[in-house]
Design an enzyme around this catalytic site. Structure first.
Site, PDB file in Angstrom:
ATOM      1  N   HIS A 417       0.822  -1.209   0.000  1.00 36.79           N
ATOM      2  CA  HIS A 417       0.000   0.000   0.000  1.00 36.79           C
ATOM      3  C   HIS A 417       0.862   1.267   0.000  1.00 36.79           C
ATOM      4  CE1 HIS A 417      -2.134   3.275   2.181  1.00 36.79           C
ATOM      5  NE2 HIS A 417      -3.063   2.986   1.293  1.00 36.79           N
ATOM      6  N   ARG A 507      30.460  -3.774 -15.335  1.00 39.13           N
ATOM      7  CA  ARG A 507      31.496  -4.310 -14.451  1.00 39.13           C
ATOM      8  C   ARG A 507      30.969  -5.498 -13.656  1.00 39.13           C
ATOM      9  NH1 ARG A 507      31.341   1.249 -13.861  1.00 39.13           N
ATOM     10  NH2 ARG A 507      33.201   2.402 -14.559  1.00 39.13           N
ATOM     11  N   ARG A 574      32.557  -6.829 -18.748  1.00 38.99           N
ATOM     12  CA  ARG A 574      33.947  -7.077 -18.358  1.00 38.99           C
ATOM     13  C   ARG A 574      33.960  -8.089 -17.231  1.00 38.99           C
ATOM     14  NH1 ARG A 574      37.230  -2.170 -15.916  1.00 38.99           N
ATOM     15  NH2 ARG A 574      36.185  -2.848 -14.026  1.00 38.99           N
ATOM     16  N   GLU A 676      44.612  -1.182 -21.722  1.00 38.62           N
ATOM     17  CA  GLU A 676      44.845  -0.273 -20.598  1.00 38.62           C
ATOM     18  C   GLU A 676      46.278  -0.296 -20.083  1.00 38.62           C
ATOM     19  OE1 GLU A 676      42.269  -1.681 -17.424  1.00 38.62           O
ATOM     20  OE2 GLU A 676      42.512  -3.727 -18.134  1.00 38.62           O
ATOM     21  N   GLY A 697      40.813   1.479 -21.641  1.00 36.20           N
ATOM     22  CA  GLY A 697      40.634   1.879 -20.247  1.00 36.20           C
ATOM     23  C   GLY A 697      41.568   3.042 -19.955  1.00 36.20           C
ATOM     24  N   SER A 698      41.061   4.251 -20.011  1.00 33.38           N
ATOM     25  CA  SER A 698      41.933   5.426 -19.916  1.00 33.38           C
ATOM     26  C   SER A 698      42.510   5.614 -18.516  1.00 33.38           C
ATOM     27  CB  SER A 698      41.171   6.685 -20.348  1.00 33.38           C
ATOM     28  OG  SER A 698      40.006   6.861 -19.572  1.00 33.38           O
ATOM     29  N   ASN A 699      41.826   5.134 -17.474  1.00 35.56           N
ATOM     30  CA  ASN A 699      42.347   5.319 -16.115  1.00 35.56           C
ATOM     31  C   ASN A 699      43.679   4.602 -15.926  1.00 35.56           C
ATOM     32  OD1 ASN A 699      39.965   6.616 -15.717  1.00 35.56           O
ATOM     33  ND2 ASN A 699      39.147   5.217 -14.191  1.00 35.56           N
ATOM     34  N   ASP A 700      43.669   3.287 -16.222  1.00 34.37           N
ATOM     35  CA  ASP A 700      44.903   2.519 -16.030  1.00 34.37           C
ATOM     36  C   ASP A 700      45.966   2.896 -17.064  1.00 34.37           C
ATOM     37  OD1 ASP A 700      44.611   0.992 -13.710  1.00 34.37           O
ATOM     38  OD2 ASP A 700      43.335  -0.462 -14.713  1.00 34.37           O
ATOM     39  N   CYS A 748      36.008   3.021 -22.696  1.00 35.88           N
ATOM     40  CA  CYS A 748      35.061   2.920 -21.589  1.00 35.88           C
ATOM     41  C   CYS A 748      35.629   3.521 -20.305  1.00 35.88           C
ATOM     42  CB  CYS A 748      34.654   1.465 -21.349  1.00 35.88           C
ATOM     43  SG  CYS A 748      36.022   0.381 -20.913  1.00 35.88           S
TER      44      CYS A 748
END
Length: 791
Positions: A417, A507, A574, A676, A697-700, A748
């Protein structure tokens, strides 16, 4: 010929709403039109609206009701309660017209000797596409004997004037005099000995229309509707169901602490009791997968017949074991929002201590002072902008629920409800917390967030949040395919409504962390675990065949939810990329993980998959992906392999995937490599011999090119920038290699979401897809469509 006051359901169609109300007309429609299509609906009969009007015409009853209502202020809760009770008492004291009594007796006798029935209400203005009177009037179950049926019917008539119904009509602008009531007398489905619940032909939170949402609990369905229990929940993907494949993409095991049964010692009309559910039954799903899919098939047939999203009540008879549809009505909230040209999103800008959490309703954020309400007598304490906190709500509370900024309850699921009314009122609610009335204190200032997935959180204090209104119809064409990074499957049905070309990064570690929470090695070792770990694992795997099945099935559910939400667009999943310290934080994980000084560049990604110590865990992930693709048929799921350091690792991973039934090209499978590591760019063409493309993977890549730990703070962190020329050189090499070999190439990583100018550079370099965080999709889309120019 005198008009009949009682009509058999089989004689009724939807055009009889004015004659017998929406609910009874719908029952007649289904019995007469859908029985031959396999939808099972119990039979019975209905009294006409004219019979109700004739009943009210006796003894000046209608005039007395009009007079007393003309002076009522429905926002005065105490006055509303007094007036409502007076009207109901008048109705109960008035006898039935002779013709109605005669026809009732005849139809009840035609059902058989002392047949057990349910007596339900059906208002002539209810269940309209733009308003729902559902649940406002009374239902009486397990009624046996003619005189008991008559008594129950009069109580149904009286319930048209319960407090909630009176207030609702006033707020919706309905004249009391034009709303009449029909009573439906329907053969009882013995769900007291089986199970029951509610289903919707759309997702009730996002409005996503490609799933059927099913709730289920033991015993009579009233516990689900009222919110007395936290039911089991299932999502069924319609296209997969239509293809004849296993179609349940997500399950949630509810608490199901109570069930409602018939009490043969009670007086007629109140013949139910609530009893505790055994621990063994609580730890099992209340219906089987086959029953969930049967209900979903009924739902699709009903939706197709009515041509609109539907809200359906069902029951499983515990005696004959069959499933029955008890009623169906239009869904009146989310179906009107889905597919519109504007999306409204809420987002928390800060967080604080979580005071309690439960099931999120409404995807919005509200805040205010806590007002704990124990029973209906305290309702007038709720002021505009308060957060209403209670054990559960019921129809009598609705007049004050509209004052609340948010609602929080101990009990209830997404179809209770409180949830239904919160959606209708457009306010957030967190239901089924279990401990809200204990953890929250009267007068506390709190923020109630339902914007973060299936879980709703009550945060301490009045926190900052933002509301985003996104216009979709004016979006120009983008120069590149824009995909999304989606970690949380619980938000997939919402995110898929944004403009997109699919999911560039899903992920797996998010699914493992949120939906499983146990280290795979601990599940593989079960039941040979020491206490208390063994008991903790048993609590979490409840409802699944085994510990290993739990791991595989929950991963499969997370992947399938994403696949279903974006179907038939590509969803690149991934496989797990936990670092050792992150794996150690899972239940039982500390026992199986090495201690590393720098886990970020340690035992992760492909190196784990090929190592003998982790290979059995990796095989479970493969089995989950194979189940989604090959058994469920969601072949839009693709696989991505993270952190591949060497060509030897690449070769070994591809061999392992093939050994576990995931062969490149088979059933359309593409295997993408996460690009990466600088080595991936330098040897790009050689790595691409093993894969169907790169997802950057631009971060790593930035971390390893510039030698800066991406998690570090301090002075050096300011040099971490994906737009550095050395990083760009690595990415340019990778893109060119993919283009040369005709392979897929996308990105990504976080970079394009943070820096639109970086996204523009990637377009100029020839990137095929850019995968963005959902909250940056529109902004970056517009920037790229303008050729990288600001507005």
């Amino acid at each position: 010929m005198t008009e009949k006051y009682v009509l058999d359901f089989a004689q009724l169609r939807m055009h009889d709403v004015e004659k017998v109300g929406g609910k009874n007309a719908s029952l007649g429609e289904m019995i007469s039109q859908l029985t031959e299509k396999g939808v099972r609906v119990p039979g019975g009969f209905a009294t006409s609206a004219e019979a109700y009007r004739i009943f009210l015409a006796q003894s000046g009853l209608a005039e007395r009701i009009d007079t007393i209502l003309s002076t009522l202020d429905v926002d005065d809760v105490k006055q509303l309660a007094v007036v409502g009770k007076q009207i109901r008492d008048w109705i109960m004291a008035t006898p039935l017209p002779a013709q109605l009594e005669l026809e009732m007796a005849e139809h009840y006798a035609n059902l058989g000797d002392d047949v057990t029935v349910a007596v339900r209400s059906s208002a002539t203005a209810e269940d309209l596409p733009d308003a729902s009177f559902a649940g406002q009037q009374e239902t009486f179950l397990n009624i046996v004997g003619y005189q008991n049926v008559v008594d129950a019917m009069k109580q149904v008539f009286a319930s048209l004037y319960n407090d909630r119904a009176i207030a609702y009509r006033v707020h919706k602008g309905f004249d009391h005099k034009i709303v009449a009531l029909s009573a439906g007398i329907q053969r009882m489905v013995r769900s007291d000995k089986g199970a029951a619940g509610v289903l919707f032909t759309i997702d009730t939170e996002s409005g996503f229309d490609q799933v059927v949402f099913v709730t289920a609990s033991y015993g009579l369905g009233e516990t689900v509707v009222q919110g007395a229990v936290n039911p089991d929940e299932f999502f069924v993907h319609k296209p997969t169901l239509a293809a004849g494949r296993p179609a349940i993409v997500r399950r949630h095991l509810g608490g199901k602490a109570l069930k409602m049964e018939f009490d043969v010692e009670s007086v007629a009309g109140k013949s139910v009791k609530t009893v505790a559910v055994s621990k063994e039954d609580r730890h099992q799903f209340s219906i089987t997968d086959a029953e969930v899919e049967e209900l979903a098939r009924y739902a699709v047939i009903i939706e197709q017949h009515y041509g609109r999203p539907m809200d359906v009540e069902w029951g499983r008879d515990g005696i004959d074991g069959k499933l029955y549809i008890l009623q169906a009505r239009p869904e009146t909230v989310k179906s009107q929002e889905f597919g519109s040209d504007k999306l409204t999103k809420f987002r928390m800008l800060e967080t604080s201590r979580i005071m309690t959490e439960g099931r999120a309703i409404g995807q919005k954020i509200g805040q205010g002072k806590v007002r704990i309400i124990r029973d209906v007598s305290e309702m007038d304490r709720v002021q505009a902008g308060d957060v209403l906190v209670s054990d559960m709500t019921d129809p009598d509370w609705e007049p004050v629920m509209k004052r609340a900024a948010a609602i929080v309850t101990n009990r209830g699921g997404r179809t209770c409800h409180a949830a239904i009314i919160a959606r209708e009122l457009g306010i957030p609610a967190v239901v089924g917390c279990g401990d809200a009335t204990q953890m929250l204190r009267e007068g506390d200032e709190v923020t109630v967030s339902c914007s973060e997935g299936d879980a709703g959180f009550v945060y301490e204090g009045l926190l900052k949040f933002e509301r985003l209104d996104v216009a979709l119809q004016t979006l120009p064409a983008a120069p590149v395919k824009i995909m999304m990074n989606v970690g949380n499957p619980e938000l997939a049905f919402d995110f898929c409504q944004l403009p997109n070309e699919g999911v560039g990064l899903a992920r797996l570690e998010f699914i493992i962390n949120r939906m499983i929470g146990i280290h795979p090695k601990a599940l593989l070792a079960y039941p040979n675990l020491a206490e208390p770990l063994k008991s903790q694992v048993e609590e979490r795997i409840a409802g699944y065949r085994s510990a290993i099945d739990f791991y595989i099935d929950k991963i499969a559910e997370g992947i399938a939810t994403l696949g279903a939400a974006f179907y038939p667009k590509k969803v690149i999943v991934r496989l797990s990329d936990f670092k050792s310290n992150e794996y150690a934080n899972l239940l039982g994980g500390a026992e199986y993980e090495p201690h590393e000084e720098n886990p970020m560049i340690g035992f992760r990604g492909a190196a784990r998959y090929v190592d003998k110590s982790f290979r059995d865990c990796f095989e479970l992930e493969c089995r989950a992906v194979k189940k989604v693709r090959d058994v469920m048929g969601l072949t839009n799921i693709e696989v991505m392999i993270p952190f591949v350091r060497t060509l030897k690792e690449a070769e070994c991973v591809i061999e392992l995937l093939e050994r576990n039934g995931l062969k490149r090209g088979e059933n359309g499978l593409r295997v993408i490599m996460m690009c990466e590591i600088p080595a991936n760019a330098v040897l790009a063409e050689q790595f691409l011999q093993y894969f169907d493309g790169f997802s950057i993977g631009s971060n790593d890549m930035t971390q390893l090119t510039l030698g800066i730990d991406r998690d570090s703070g301090g002075p050096v962190s300011t040099s971490f920038d994906e737009r550095n020329e050395a990083v760009k050189a690595m990415l340019s090499m990778s893109i060119k290699a993919c283009r040369k070999l005709g392979k897929y190439v996308g990105i990504c990583g976080q970079g394009p979401s943070d820096h639109p100018d970086f996204a523009q550079w990637l377009v100029e370099e020839g990137i095929e897809t850019i995968s963005l965080n959902p909250d940056t999709v529109i902004e970056t889309w517009l920037f790229l469509a303008r050729g990288g120019k600001a507005e």
